[in-house]
Write a protein that holds these residues in place. Structure first.
Motif, PDB file in Angstrom:
ATOM      1  N   ARG A 129       0.852  -1.178   0.000  1.00 20.67           N
ATOM      2  CA  ARG A 129       0.000   0.000   0.000  1.00 20.67           C
ATOM      3  C   ARG A 129       0.891   1.233   0.000  1.00 20.67           C
ATOM      4  O   ARG A 129       1.998   1.211   0.538  1.00 20.67           O
ATOM      5  CB  ARG A 129      -0.902   0.066   1.222  1.00 20.67           C
ATOM      6  N   ASN A 130       0.402   2.307  -0.605  1.00 22.66           N
ATOM      7  CA  ASN A 130       1.147   3.561  -0.640  1.00 22.66           C
ATOM      8  C   ASN A 130       0.507   4.558   0.316  1.00 22.66           C
ATOM      9  O   ASN A 130      -0.708   4.770   0.282  1.00 22.66           O
ATOM     10  CB  ASN A 130       1.158   4.147  -2.058  1.00 22.66           C
ATOM     11  N   ILE A 131       1.315   5.163   1.164  1.00 20.35           N
ATOM     12  CA  ILE A 131       0.795   6.184   2.081  1.00 20.35           C
ATOM     13  C   ILE A 131       1.345   7.541   1.662  1.00 20.35           C
ATOM     14  O   ILE A 131       2.558   7.711   1.473  1.00 20.35           O
ATOM     15  CB  ILE A 131       1.161   5.853   3.545  1.00 20.35           C
ATOM     16  N   LEU A 132       0.456   8.501   1.478  1.00 23.61           N
ATOM     17  CA  LEU A 132       0.816   9.840   1.002  1.00 23.61           C
ATOM     18  C   LEU A 132       0.486  10.858   2.081  1.00 23.61           C
ATOM     19  O   LEU A 132      -0.611  10.844   2.661  1.00 23.61           O
ATOM     20  CB  LEU A 132       0.047  10.172  -0.286  1.00 23.61           C
ATOM     21  N   PHE A 133       1.412  11.763   2.339  1.00 19.14           N
ATOM     22  CA  PHE A 133       1.218  12.809   3.351  1.00 19.14           C
ATOM     23  C   PHE A 133       1.188  14.173   2.666  1.00 19.14           C
ATOM     24  O   PHE A 133       2.017  14.462   1.802  1.00 19.14           O
ATOM     25  CB  PHE A 133       2.350  12.775   4.389  1.00 19.14           C
ATOM     26  N   GLU A 134       0.246  14.986   3.078  1.00 15.61           N
ATOM     27  CA  GLU A 134       0.114  16.332   2.522  1.00 15.61           C
ATOM     28  C   GLU A 134      -0.238  17.282   3.663  1.00 15.61           C
ATOM     29  O   GLU A 134      -1.243  17.092   4.349  1.00 15.61           O
ATOM     30  CB  GLU A 134      -0.968  16.361   1.453  1.00 15.61           C
ATOM     31  N   CYS A 135       0.598  18.310   3.855  1.00 17.32           N
ATOM     32  CA  CYS A 135       0.391  19.223   4.993  1.00 17.32           C
ATOM     33  C   CYS A 135       0.844  20.628   4.615  1.00 17.32           C
ATOM     34  O   CYS A 135       1.866  20.815   3.939  1.00 17.32           O
ATOM     35  CB  CYS A 135       1.173  18.725   6.210  1.00 17.32           C
ATOM     36  N   GLU A 136       0.063  21.632   5.058  1.00 11.26           N
ATOM     37  CA  GLU A 136       0.449  23.021   4.832  1.00 11.26           C
ATOM     38  C   GLU A 136       1.722  23.351   5.593  1.00 11.26           C
ATOM     39  O   GLU A 136       2.005  22.775   6.645  1.00 11.26           O
ATOM     40  CB  GLU A 136      -0.676  23.959   5.290  1.00 11.26           C
ATOM     41  N   GLU A 137       2.472  24.310   5.058  1.00 10.58           N
ATOM     42  CA  GLU A 137       3.712  24.733   5.717  1.00 10.58           C
ATOM     43  C   GLU A 137       3.402  25.461   7.028  1.00 10.58           C
ATOM     44  O   GLU A 137       2.432  26.196   7.137  1.00 10.58           O
ATOM     45  CB  GLU A 137       4.508  25.664   4.795  1.00 10.58           C
ATOM     46  N   ASN A 138       4.275  25.205   8.022  1.00  9.20           N
ATOM     47  CA  ASN A 138       4.212  25.893   9.329  1.00  9.20           C
ATOM     48  C   ASN A 138       2.852  25.722  10.027  1.00  9.20           C
ATOM     49  O   ASN A 138       2.415  26.603  10.771  1.00  9.20           O
ATOM     50  CB  ASN A 138       4.521  27.392   9.178  1.00  9.20           C
ATOM     51  N   LEU A 139       2.208  24.607   9.749  1.00  6.49           N
ATOM     52  CA  LEU A 139       0.926  24.325  10.402  1.00  6.49           C
ATOM     53  C   LEU A 139       1.198  23.623  11.737  1.00  6.49           C
ATOM     54  O   LEU A 139       1.931  22.628  11.789  1.00  6.49           O
ATOM     55  CB  LEU A 139       0.070  23.430   9.506  1.00  6.49           C
ATOM     56  N   PHE A 140       0.625  24.159  12.806  1.00 11.77           N
ATOM     57  CA  PHE A 140       0.830  23.529  14.117  1.00 11.77           C
ATOM     58  C   PHE A 140      -0.508  23.336  14.823  1.00 11.77           C
ATOM     59  O   PHE A 140      -1.514  23.964  14.501  1.00 11.77           O
ATOM     60  CB  PHE A 140       1.782  24.359  14.984  1.00 11.77           C
ATOM     61  N   LEU A 141      -0.470  22.431  15.794  1.00  7.28           N
ATOM     62  CA  LEU A 141      -1.678  22.066  16.537  1.00  7.28           C
ATOM     63  C   LEU A 141      -1.309  21.868  18.001  1.00  7.28           C
ATOM     64  O   LEU A 141      -0.270  21.277  18.309  1.00  7.28           O
ATOM     65  CB  LEU A 141      -2.277  20.763  15.967  1.00  7.28           C
ATOM     66  N   MET A 142      -2.152  22.375  18.889  1.00  3.97           N
ATOM     67  CA  MET A 142      -1.960  22.147  20.321  1.00  3.97           C
ATOM     68  C   MET A 142      -2.630  20.824  20.681  1.00  3.97           C
ATOM     69  O   MET A 142      -3.854  20.709  20.699  1.00  3.97           O
ATOM     70  CB  MET A 142      -2.572  23.287  21.136  1.00  3.97           C
ATOM     71  N   ALA A 143      -1.814  19.796  20.928  1.00  8.92           N
ATOM     72  CA  ALA A 143      -2.350  18.471  21.220  1.00  8.92           C
ATOM     73  C   ALA A 143      -1.310  17.657  21.980  1.00  8.92           C
ATOM     74  O   ALA A 143      -0.137  18.035  22.085  1.00  8.92           O
ATOM     75  CB  ALA A 143      -2.754  17.758  19.932  1.00  8.92           C
ATOM     76  N   ASP A 144      -1.765  16.526  22.502  1.00 10.31           N
ATOM     77  CA  ASP A 144      -0.866  15.571  23.135  1.00 10.31           C
ATOM     78  C   ASP A 144      -0.244  14.730  22.028  1.00 10.31           C
ATOM     79  O   ASP A 144      -0.956  14.002  21.318  1.00 10.31           O
ATOM     80  CB  ASP A 144      -1.668  14.685  24.100  1.00 10.31           C
ATOM     81  N   PRO A 145       1.067  14.780  21.816  1.00  6.59           N
ATOM     82  CA  PRO A 145       1.670  14.077  20.677  1.00  6.59           C
ATOM     83  C   PRO A 145       1.470  12.565  20.718  1.00  6.59           C
ATOM     84  O   PRO A 145       1.234  11.942  19.684  1.00  6.59           O
ATOM     85  CB  PRO A 145       3.161  14.457  20.777  1.00  6.59           C
ATOM     86  N   LEU A 146       1.541  11.957  21.911  1.00  9.85           N
ATOM     87  CA  LEU A 146       1.352  10.509  22.008  1.00  9.85           C
ATOM     88  C   LEU A 146      -0.078  10.119  21.660  1.00  9.85           C
ATOM     89  O   LEU A 146      -0.308   9.140  20.943  1.00  9.85           O
ATOM     90  CB  LEU A 146       1.707  10.023  23.418  1.00  9.85           C
ATOM     91  N   ARG A 147      -1.043  10.901  22.169  1.00  7.68           N
ATOM     92  CA  ARG A 147      -2.432  10.585  21.896  1.00  7.68           C
ATOM     93  C   ARG A 147      -2.790  10.872  20.437  1.00  7.68           C
ATOM     94  O   ARG A 147      -3.558  10.132  19.820  1.00  7.68           O
ATOM     95  CB  ARG A 147      -3.347  11.405  22.821  1.00  7.68           C
ATOM     96  N   LEU A 148      -2.253  11.949  19.868  1.00 12.88           N
ATOM     97  CA  LEU A 148      -2.504  12.255  18.459  1.00 12.88           C
ATOM     98  C   LEU A 148      -1.924  11.157  17.570  1.00 12.88           C
ATOM     99  O   LEU A 148      -2.554  10.739  16.589  1.00 12.88           O
ATOM    100  CB  LEU A 148      -1.904  13.614  18.093  1.00 12.88           C
ATOM    101  N   GLU A 149      -0.733  10.677  17.911  1.00 13.29           N
ATOM    102  CA  GLU A 149      -0.137   9.575  17.153  1.00 13.29           C
ATOM    103  C   GLU A 149      -1.008   8.324  17.256  1.00 13.29           C
ATOM    104  O   GLU A 149      -1.216   7.614  16.263  1.00 13.29           O
ATOM    105  CB  GLU A 149       1.266   9.293  17.695  1.00 13.29           C
ATOM    106  N   GLN A 150      -1.549   8.064  18.460  1.00 14.69           N
ATOM    107  CA  GLN A 150      -2.420   6.904  18.653  1.00 14.69           C
ATOM    108  C   GLN A 150      -3.672   7.019  17.780  1.00 14.69           C
ATOM    109  O   GLN A 150      -4.105   6.035  17.168  1.00 14.69           O
ATOM    110  CB  GLN A 150      -2.812   6.802  20.127  1.00 14.69           C
ATOM    111  N   ILE A 151      -4.224   8.224  17.688  1.00 12.85           N
ATOM    112  CA  ILE A 151      -5.415   8.443  16.855  1.00 12.85           C
ATOM    113  C   ILE A 151      -5.113   8.152  15.388  1.00 12.85           C
ATOM    114  O   ILE A 151      -5.817   7.390  14.719  1.00 12.85           O
ATOM    115  CB  ILE A 151      -5.922   9.895  17.020  1.00 12.85           C
ATOM    116  N   LEU A 152      -4.034   8.761  14.882  1.00  9.73           N
ATOM    117  CA  LEU A 152      -3.726   8.653  13.458  1.00  9.73           C
ATOM    118  C   LEU A 152      -3.284   7.240  13.079  1.00  9.73           C
ATOM    119  O   LEU A 152      -3.665   6.728  12.020  1.00  9.73           O
ATOM    120  CB  LEU A 152      -2.657   9.678  13.079  1.00  9.73           C
TER     121      LEU A 152
END
Length: 455
Positions: free
Chosen positions: A330-353
Motif C-alpha cells: 500500500r502507498n501512504i501519502l502525506f500532505e500538509c500546509e507549511e508551518n501548520l501547528f496544533l496544540m495536542a498531546d503528541p502521544l495521543r494524536l499519534e495513537q489516533i492517526l
C-alpha cells in the motif's frame, strides 16, 4: 408529596394573603380619605352658599332663614359677627363653643377647614368669611357630626371584611386546585423515578403542559431511555468482552495442550507456538484497549498538550509506518500546509492517526493509495485520512464508533481487532475538544475527518 403540597399551599396563601391585605389596607385608606375630603368639600360648599346669601342681606331675618334651613338638615350653622359674637345658630352654641374662634389671619374667599379630625373629634367644621364692601363683616361656621362619618366608615369596613373573607375563600380554593395541578405530575414523576431505581426502564409519563414541569417530564423520559440503552449496551459489552477473551484463551489453551501432549515435528511445534504468540499478543492488545477505555470513562487519563508542528510530526509518522505499508503493498501519502501547528498531546494524536491509518491499510486492496492530509480552515485544523478501499455500508456508519461494533459480522481473524479501536479514537478526539466524522461509499473508499480548534 403531601408535605410539599402543604408547603406550596401555605407559601402561596401567605404571599397572596399578604398582597391582598396590603391592597385592601391601601384601598381602605384611599377611600376613607377621599370620602372625608368629599364631606369637607360639601360642607365648605354649603357654607359658601350661605355666605353668598348673607353678603346680599346681612340682617336678622336672613340670618334666621339660614339657621332655619340648617336646623332641618344633618349639618349645623353658626353665624358670628366680626367681633366673634353669635348672630345665629342652628344648634346649642355650648357644644360648638370650642370651635368658634375668630381667625387671626385672613381667611381665603373660598373659606377653609377648621376641624378635619373625624376620628377623635365629635364634629368636622369649616368657616367662610362674609365680605361686605370689601371688609370682613362676619363668619359662617358649618358643622357636621362625625357620627355620620363613623357610620359611613363602619359600613365601609363591613363591606371590606365581607370582600376579604370571600377573597380568602376563593384564594384557598384556587390554591388547592393549583397545588393539586402542580403536585399531580410530580407524583407521577416520583413513581417513575422509583421504577427506574428498581431497574424498570420501560416507563412513560403522561403528556403535560409546555412549561418547566413538562420539560422535567421529558428529561425524565429521555433519562429512562438512556438508562435502558446503557443497560442494553452493558449487556452487549459484557457479552462481547466474554467472546473476545474466550476466543484467544481457547486458542492458547488448545494449542498449548497440543504442544505439551503430542510428539510434534519442529516445524509444527513452531507453527503452534506462533499461533499461541499471536493470540497472546491479541489478548494483550485487547486488555490494553479495555484499560484505555476504562481510564477514559473515569477521566483518569491525562492529555498533555503541546505545540506540534504537523509537517515534522507526519515525517516521523511516515518513517514509523512505512515498513508496514510497504509489506502490504500500500502507498501512504502525506500532505500538509507549511508551518501548520496544533496544540495536542503528541502521544495521543499519534495513537489516533495510527489507528485510523491501520484501519485504512487493513481494508484497502494491494497497490491502493492512502492519503493523510492536514490544513487550516478559518480557526480550525482539519486532518483527513482517505482510502480507496472496500468502504463502509451506509447502515453501519452511525454505529462504527460503538464499542465492540464491527462492520464485518463474520469477525474474521485475518483482520484482527475487537471493535474497540474507533471507540478509543473518538474518546481521544473528544478529550482534545475535537470532532470526528466519517463519509464512505461502498466499493470506493472511506474518509475520516478530524477537526481541532486552532489558535
Amino acid at each position: 408529596m403531601k408535605k410539599l403540597s402543604i408547603k406550596l399551599g401555605v407559601l402561596f396563601f401567605l404571599i397572596i394573603f399578604g398582597l391582598m391585605t396590603f391592597m385592601f389596607f391601601f384601598l381602605h385608606m384611599e377611600i376613607t380619605e377621599s370620602r372625608v375630603e368629599e364631606e369637607l368639600q360639601s360642607l365648605q360648599a354649603r357654607g359658601n352658599s350661605h355666605r353668598a346669601v348673607l353678603e346680599k342681606h346681612l340682617d336678622q331675618e336672613t340670618i334666621d332663614h339660614v339657621v332655619l334651613m340648617e336646623s332641618e338638615s344633618t349639618t349645623d350653622v353658626v353665624i358670628l359677627n366680626r367681633a366673634g359674637e353669635i348672630m345665629g345658630s342652628s344648634s346649642p352654641s355650648e357644644t360648638l363653643r370650642k370651635y368658634l374662634k375668630v381667625p387671626n389671619s385672613n381667611i381665603p374667599r373660598e373659606g377653609q377647614v377648621v376641624e378635619a379630625n373625624w376620628e377623635e373629634e365629635p364634629y368636622i367644621s369649616t368657616v367662610s368669611p362674609i365680605h361686605i364692601n370689601g371688609q370682613v363683616s362676619g363668619y359662617v361656621f358649618m358643622f357636621e357630626n362625625t357620627e355620620s362619618v363613623h357610620s359611613l366608615m363602619k359600613g365601609l369596613n363591613e363591606h371590606f371584611l365581607i370582600a376579604g373573607c370571600v377573597s380568602v375563600i376563593f384564594t384557598l380554593i384556587i390554591i388547592i386546585f393549583l397545588t393539586k395541578g402542580m403536585i399531580k405530575p410530580l407524583i407521577s414523576m416520583k413513581e417513575v423515578t422509583y421504577q427506574l431505581s428498581k431497574g424498570n426502564f420501560a416507563v412513560s409519563l403522561p403528556k403535560t403542559s409546555d412549561d418547566e414541569l413538562g420539560d422535567l417530564a421529558k428529561s425524565i423520559e429521555v433519562f429512562a431511555n438512556e438508562l435502558s440503552y446503557l443497560k442494553q449496551q452493558r449487556s452487549e459489552f459484557l457479552a462481547s468482552i466474554s467472546h473476545e477473551l474466550r476466543t484467544p484463551l481457547t486458542y492458547i489453551k488448545g494449542y498449548t495442550d497440543i504442544v505439551k501432549k503430542r510428539e510434534l515435528s519442529e516445524e509444527d511445534r513452531k507453527k503452534y507456538l506462533n499461533i499461541i504468540s499471536e493470540e497472546t499478543n491479541r489478548l494483550s492488545v485487547l486488555i490494553k484497549e479495555l484499560f484505555d477505555l476504562a481510564q477514559m470513562d473515569q477521566n483518569s487519563f491525562d492529555i498533555e498538550k503541546e505545540r506540534i508542528y504537523l509537517n515534522h510530526f507526519m515525517d516521523r509518522l511516515e518513517q514509523k509506518l512505512a515498513p508496514a505499508f510497504q509489506d502490504k503493498e500500500r502507498n501512504i501519502l502525506f500532505e500538509c500546509e507549511e508551518n501548520l501547528f496544533l496544540m495536542a498531546d503528541p502521544l495521543r494524536l499519534e495513537q489516533i492517526l495510527i489507528n485510523l491509518l491501520d484501519n485504512a491499510r487493513k481494508y484497502s486492496p494491494d497497490g491502493s493509495n492512502i492519503k493523510l492530509k492536514a490544513w487550516k480552515y478559518k480557526n480550525s485544523i482539519h486532518i483527513t485520512i482517505e482510502d480507496n478501499g472496500k468502504g463502509i455500508p451506509e447502515k453501519d456508519i452511525p454505529y462504527i464508533f460503538n464499542r465492540f461494533y464491527r462492520v464485518d459480522k463474520s469477525r474474521t481473524r485475518s483482520l484482527g481487532g475487537a471493535g474497540l479501536g474507533l471507540a478509543i479514537v473518538q474518546e481521544l478526539v473528544h478529550a482534545h475538544e475535537g470532532e470526528i466524522s466519517v463519509t464512505s461509499t461502498e466499493g470506493k473508499g472511506t474518509i475520516f475527518e478530524l477537526i481541532f480548534k486552532g489558535e
